[in-house]
Write a protein that holds these residues in place. Structure first.
Motif, PDB file in Angstrom:
ATOM      1  N   ARG A 176     -67.049 -40.383-107.920  1.00 30.77           N
ATOM      2  CA  ARG A 176     -68.287 -40.767-107.344  1.00 30.77           C
ATOM      3  C   ARG A 176     -69.084 -41.621-108.211  1.00 30.77           C
ATOM      4  NH1 ARG A 176     -68.145 -35.365-105.355  1.00 30.77           N
ATOM      5  NH2 ARG A 176     -69.699 -34.615-106.605  1.00 30.77           N
ATOM      6  N   ARG A 177     -69.272 -41.281-109.333  1.00 36.83           N
ATOM      7  CA  ARG A 177     -70.028 -42.063-110.450  1.00 36.83           C
ATOM      8  C   ARG A 177     -69.402 -43.491-110.369  1.00 36.83           C
ATOM      9  NH1 ARG A 177     -70.517 -37.039-113.725  1.00 36.83           N
ATOM     10  NH2 ARG A 177     -68.933 -37.837-114.826  1.00 36.83           N
ATOM     11  N   ARG A 178     -68.038 -43.450-110.652  1.00 35.29           N
ATOM     12  CA  ARG A 178     -67.400 -44.740-110.771  1.00 35.29           C
ATOM     13  C   ARG A 178     -67.743 -45.636-109.427  1.00 35.29           C
ATOM     14  NH1 ARG A 178     -62.967 -42.982-111.383  1.00 35.29           N
ATOM     15  NH2 ARG A 178     -61.751 -43.856-109.536  1.00 35.29           N
ATOM     16  N   LEU A 179     -67.466 -45.120-108.375  1.00 34.92           N
ATOM     17  CA  LEU A 179     -67.600 -45.689-107.118  1.00 34.92           C
ATOM     18  C   LEU A 179     -69.114 -46.289-107.115  1.00 34.92           C
ATOM     19  CD1 LEU A 179     -65.363 -43.837-104.684  1.00 34.92           C
ATOM     20  CD2 LEU A 179     -65.126 -46.285-105.263  1.00 34.92           C
ATOM     21  N   LEU A 180     -70.141 -45.185-107.476  1.00 30.88           N
ATOM     22  CA  LEU A 180     -71.454 -45.898-107.282  1.00 30.88           C
ATOM     23  C   LEU A 180     -71.675 -46.768-108.060  1.00 30.88           C
ATOM     24  CD1 LEU A 180     -74.446 -45.374-106.370  1.00 30.88           C
ATOM     25  CD2 LEU A 180     -74.714 -43.569-108.236  1.00 30.88           C
ATOM     26  N   LYS A 181     -71.289 -46.788-109.404  1.00 35.05           N
ATOM     27  CA  LYS A 181     -71.400 -47.868-110.397  1.00 35.05           C
ATOM     28  C   LYS A 181     -70.832 -49.113-109.934  1.00 35.05           C
ATOM     29  CE  LYS A 181     -70.392 -49.153-115.160  1.00 35.05           C
ATOM     30  NZ  LYS A 181     -69.751 -48.881-116.377  1.00 35.05           N
ATOM     31  N   ALA A 182     -69.789 -49.026-109.109  1.00 35.46           N
ATOM     32  CA  ALA A 182     -69.108 -50.301-108.839  1.00 35.46           C
ATOM     33  C   ALA A 182     -69.858 -50.714-107.569  1.00 35.46           C
ATOM     34  CB  ALA A 182     -67.681 -50.092-108.236  1.00 35.46           C
ATOM     35  N   GLY A 183     -70.409 -50.014-106.545  1.00 32.28           N
ATOM     36  CA  GLY A 183     -71.415 -50.275-105.779  1.00 32.28           C
ATOM     37  C   GLY A 183     -72.724 -50.994-106.144  1.00 32.28           C
ATOM     38  N   VAL A 184     -73.269 -50.482-107.080  1.00 32.38           N
ATOM     39  CA  VAL A 184     -74.536 -51.200-107.706  1.00 32.38           C
ATOM     40  C   VAL A 184     -74.058 -52.573-108.350  1.00 32.38           C
ATOM     41  CG1 VAL A 184     -76.039 -51.119-109.629  1.00 32.38           C
ATOM     42  CG2 VAL A 184     -75.548 -48.966-108.338  1.00 32.38           C
ATOM     43  N   SER A 185     -72.875 -52.653-108.785  1.00 25.82           N
ATOM     44  CA  SER A 185     -72.500 -53.790-108.989  1.00 25.82           C
ATOM     45  C   SER A 185     -72.335 -54.917-107.872  1.00 25.82           C
ATOM     46  CB  SER A 185     -71.091 -53.959-109.774  1.00 25.82           C
ATOM     47  OG  SER A 185     -70.006 -53.632-108.927  1.00 25.82           O
ATOM     48  N   ALA A 186     -71.999 -54.440-106.794  1.00 25.91           N
ATOM     49  CA  ALA A 186     -71.967 -55.090-105.347  1.00 25.91           C
ATOM     50  C   ALA A 186     -73.542 -55.772-105.279  1.00 25.91           C
ATOM     51  CB  ALA A 186     -71.534 -54.475-104.312  1.00 25.91           C
ATOM     52  N   LEU A 212     -75.493 -59.383-106.200  1.00 23.29           N
ATOM     53  CA  LEU A 212     -75.581 -60.656-105.494  1.00 23.29           C
ATOM     54  C   LEU A 212     -76.896 -61.009-104.994  1.00 23.29           C
ATOM     55  CD1 LEU A 212     -72.096 -60.146-103.748  1.00 23.29           C
ATOM     56  CD2 LEU A 212     -72.427 -61.555-105.574  1.00 23.29           C
ATOM     57  N   GLY A 213     -77.445 -62.117-105.502  1.00 26.14           N
ATOM     58  CA  GLY A 213     -78.676 -62.392-104.912  1.00 26.14           C
ATOM     59  C   GLY A 213     -79.772 -61.658-105.391  1.00 26.14           C
ATOM     60  N   ALA A 214     -81.037 -61.790-104.562  1.00 25.65           N
ATOM     61  CA  ALA A 214     -82.062 -61.331-104.849  1.00 25.65           C
ATOM     62  C   ALA A 214     -82.815 -60.730-103.645  1.00 25.65           C
ATOM     63  CB  ALA A 214     -83.075 -62.102-105.607  1.00 25.65           C
ATOM     64  N   VAL A 215     -83.576 -59.571-103.819  1.00 23.48           N
ATOM     65  CA  VAL A 215     -84.308 -58.841-102.581  1.00 23.48           C
ATOM     66  C   VAL A 215     -85.817 -59.205-102.623  1.00 23.48           C
ATOM     67  CG1 VAL A 215     -84.703 -56.753-101.629  1.00 23.48           C
ATOM     68  CG2 VAL A 215     -82.773 -57.037-103.201  1.00 23.48           C
ATOM     69  N   PRO A 216     -86.079 -60.461-102.053  1.00 25.97           N
ATOM     70  CA  PRO A 216     -87.666 -60.875-102.031  1.00 25.97           C
ATOM     71  C   PRO A 216     -88.454 -59.990-101.429  1.00 25.97           C
ATOM     72  CG  PRO A 216     -85.935 -62.595-101.098  1.00 25.97           C
ATOM     73  CD  PRO A 216     -85.204 -61.202-101.289  1.00 25.97           C
ATOM     74  N   GLY A 217     -89.422 -59.308-102.320  1.00 25.59           N
ATOM     75  CA  GLY A 217     -90.387 -58.320-101.839  1.00 25.59           C
ATOM     76  C   GLY A 217     -89.979 -57.061-101.556  1.00 25.59           C
ATOM     77  N   ALA A 218     -88.712 -56.658-102.059  1.00 22.55           N
ATOM     78  CA  ALA A 218     -88.277 -55.288-101.315  1.00 22.55           C
ATOM     79  C   ALA A 218     -89.081 -54.172-102.076  1.00 22.55           C
ATOM     80  CB  ALA A 218     -86.869 -55.228-101.636  1.00 22.55           C
ATOM     81  N   GLY A 219     -89.697 -54.286-103.049  1.00 22.08           N
ATOM     82  CA  GLY A 219     -90.317 -53.214-103.698  1.00 22.08           C
ATOM     83  C   GLY A 219     -91.672 -52.924-102.750  1.00 22.08           C
ATOM     84  N   ASP A 229     -85.822 -47.420 -96.646  1.00 26.40           N
ATOM     85  CA  ASP A 229     -85.303 -47.483 -98.141  1.00 26.40           C
ATOM     86  C   ASP A 229     -84.689 -48.727 -98.415  1.00 26.40           C
ATOM     87  OD1 ASP A 229     -84.710 -47.027-100.619  1.00 26.40           O
ATOM     88  OD2 ASP A 229     -83.136 -45.368-100.307  1.00 26.40           O
ATOM     89  N   PHE A 230     -85.529 -49.846 -98.417  1.00 28.44           N
ATOM     90  CA  PHE A 230     -84.957 -51.069 -98.795  1.00 28.44           C
ATOM     91  C   PHE A 230     -84.505 -51.141 -99.969  1.00 28.44           C
ATOM     92  CE2 PHE A 230     -87.464 -52.668 -95.288  1.00 28.44           C
ATOM     93  CZ  PHE A 230     -86.691 -53.757 -94.989  1.00 28.44           C
ATOM     94  N   ALA A 231     -84.758 -50.437-101.104  1.00 27.45           N
ATOM     95  CA  ALA A 231     -84.143 -50.401-102.171  1.00 27.45           C
ATOM     96  C   ALA A 231     -82.717 -49.926-102.260  1.00 27.45           C
ATOM     97  CB  ALA A 231     -84.808 -49.397-103.217  1.00 27.45           C
ATOM     98  N   ASP A 232     -82.265 -49.487-101.070  1.00 23.74           N
ATOM     99  CA  ASP A 232     -80.913 -48.946-101.180  1.00 23.74           C
ATOM    100  C   ASP A 232     -79.902 -50.118-100.586  1.00 23.74           C
ATOM    101  OD1 ASP A 232     -78.620 -47.005-101.244  1.00 23.74           O
ATOM    102  OD2 ASP A 232     -78.720 -46.939 -98.839  1.00 23.74           O
ATOM    103  N   PHE A 233     -80.470 -51.270-100.061  1.00 28.96           N
ATOM    104  CA  PHE A 233     -79.808 -52.427 -99.463  1.00 28.96           C
ATOM    105  C   PHE A 233     -79.350 -53.265-100.674  1.00 28.96           C
ATOM    106  CE2 PHE A 233     -82.082 -51.235 -95.774  1.00 28.96           C
ATOM    107  CZ  PHE A 233     -81.077 -51.667 -94.773  1.00 28.96           C
ATOM    108  N   ILE A 284     -75.920 -49.461-100.869  1.00 33.51           N
ATOM    109  CA  ILE A 284     -75.352 -48.980-102.022  1.00 33.51           C
ATOM    110  C   ILE A 284     -74.849 -47.373-102.006  1.00 33.51           C
ATOM    111  CG2 ILE A 284     -75.777 -48.505-104.603  1.00 33.51           C
ATOM    112  CD1 ILE A 284     -77.795 -50.733-104.154  1.00 33.51           C
ATOM    113  N   SER A 285     -75.957 -46.611-101.116  1.00 32.82           N
ATOM    114  CA  SER A 285     -75.663 -45.125-101.026  1.00 32.82           C
ATOM    115  C   SER A 285     -74.107 -44.845-100.566  1.00 32.82           C
ATOM    116  CB  SER A 285     -76.558 -44.504-100.209  1.00 32.82           C
ATOM    117  OG  SER A 285     -76.588 -45.255 -98.924  1.00 32.82           O
ATOM    118  N   ALA A 286     -73.644 -45.801 -99.349  1.00 28.49           N
ATOM    119  CA  ALA A 286     -72.577 -45.453 -98.775  1.00 28.49           C
ATOM    120  C   ALA A 286     -71.212 -45.405 -99.862  1.00 28.49           C
ATOM    121  CB  ALA A 286     -72.086 -46.745 -97.855  1.00 28.49           C
TER     122      ALA A 286
END
Length: 445
Positions: free
Chosen positions: A6-16, A19-26, A137-141, A365-367
């Protein structure tokens, strides 16, 4: 599911997500907290216009869940993507579209829809505490997905659902029977297709989209691997470069010499059907088509499918990336209930379902860390590994321009001509001369 996996897949998901930037997500996430009631629009009805696809099928399957949750009735239409895109433009131009919510293909419709402001900017809805689910939860996108959903002026006029890097499906049984290894580069890919092509047995070495317009991403997948691009910083097309020509030659070689009869009429569904019957050794297309290949009611090659990251080209290893999401029609009189639908459609549960069904690459990312979804995968873990490996090397597979449909039409005709033996360089020269004025006009208007 082991904790380490699960940690490995989460890490890979975070690497996904890189790509790009999240304007104003916070800021969006911070403002999303507060009183919220899913029943706020109970008794309303909305119309949803979807694309016939694994994602469209998944959302349609769970519409009753949304109706039970909100009390909002959903009327929906789902048609193939080409027809959906054409109908969307006609209806938007009429000023009275029949839908409130629309599925959008970012790689085709983002600039067009954004320039015409056909979809509602959701930032004010997010900022309204009574309208935004605290679990949004925009931080999860993934950042790449939010980048697709954000227009150049900062408007966020959709919510992303899916990132769609392309991958190479291959029939392991056919490869093993002739002792052919998975190709390590473009040259080996062409060689493998030739060696595995067996017309006498009804087997082709390679299948992909040959249909005009739909065929362009196959060509651009090769163009990118040859180090090419689409438009320079002065707005001039890069479609006569050596990389573009070499990519077109590869397209011509694979489909005309190692492809099936009638490939000029193939879109993804015809390609998928042929591959699922065990009649094609390789199929290049989007990551979201795995599930039917592992379904014994739809496939003759269950357990025999290989999922391969796009082999490196001479200059780069690139997976052509596309993506889709959903937006609210600016003409809708039911923007509130439509916004509730968008939030539900892209929620964590539906994203986990998308992963579980192998219906695409979830934008959340959570998926990728959802133990239940991973344990219940409708395909094999090799598909997840391939998907994440593909996202890491993904680049847009089409130019991000307003007349991208015209681009696909013009160059799609050129590619179709190549399948009939026309010279790639000559066809690209003619197509470039025809399309450059269209691009120039769109940028000036």
């Amino acid at each position: 599911m082991a904790q380490s996996q699960r940690r490995r897949l989460l890490k890979a998901g975070v690497s996904a997500a890189a790509l790009g930037a999240v304007p104003g997500a916070g800021q969006l996430a911070a403002q999303a907290q507060g009183a919220f009631d899913w029943k706020k629009f109970k008794g309303e009805k909305i119309e949803v216009f979807l694309v016939k696809s694994p994602r469209g099928d998944l959302l349609t399957k769970y519409h009753k869940e949304f109706e039970d949750l909100t009390g909002i009735t959903v009327g929906s239409e789902m048609i193939p993507e080409q027809q959906q895109r054409q109908k969307a433009v006609i209806e938007f131009n009429s000023g009275k579209p029949s839908f409130d919510v629309i599925a959008i293909s970012y790689h085709v419709q983002k600039r067009l829809f954004g320039k015409n402001k056909w979809m509602e900017d959701v930032r004010p809805l997010v900022a309204d505490k009574s309208m935004a689910d605290p679990n949004l939860d925009f931080a999860d996108f993934a950042k790449g997905g939010m980048n697709w959903a954000t227009q150049p002026d900062g408007r966020i006029d959709s919510l992303p659902l899916n990132l769609d890097p392309w991958m190479l499906y291959y029939n392991k049984e056919l490869f093993d029977a002739k002792n052919v290894p998975y190709p390590k580069n473009f040259a080996e890919m062409i060689d493998a297709a030739a060696r595995l092509n067996d017309p006498a047995k009804g087997v082709c070495g390679f299948v992909g989209r040959g249909l005009k317009n739909a065929n362009v991403p196959v060509w651009t997948s090769f163009l990118l691997g040859y180090g090419g691009g689409f438009v320079d910083d002065k707005g001039k097309l890069l479609t006569e470069t050596q990389a573009a020509i070499d990519g077109a030659k590869m397209y011509q070689t694979l489909l005309a010499k190692s492809g099936p009869q009638g490939v000029a009429g193939f879109n993804w569904n015809e390609s998928q059907s042929l591959f699922a019957q065990g009649k094609a050794a390789m199929w290049l297309d989007g990551v979201g088509f795995a599930q039917p290949l592992e379904d014994p009611t739809k496939s003759r090659i269950v357990g025999k499918v290989g999922y391969g990251v796009m082999p490196p080209g001479p200059k780069a290893q690139v997976s052509a990336m596309f993506g889709d999401g959903e937006g609210i029609s600016s003409f809708s009189t039911k923007k509130g209930p439509s916004w509730f639908y968008l939030q539900w459609a892209s929620n964590k549960k539906n994203q986990a379902r998308m992963l579980e069904a192998a219906a695409g690459a979830p934008v959340r990312i959570s998926a990728f860390a959802d133990a239940e979804a991973l344990a219940a995968l409708k395909t094999r873990k090799a598909w997840v590994d391939c998907m994440l490996g593909s996202v890491k090397i993904a680049q847009p597979g089409l130019p991000i321009i307003v007349p991208v449909t015209e681009f696909r039409d013009v160059f799609g005709i050129a590619l179709s001509n190549m399948l009939n033996g026309a010279d790639p360089a000559s066809e690209l020269k003619k197509a470039t001369a025809e399309f450059q004025p269209v691009l120039d006009k769109s940028e000036k208007s």
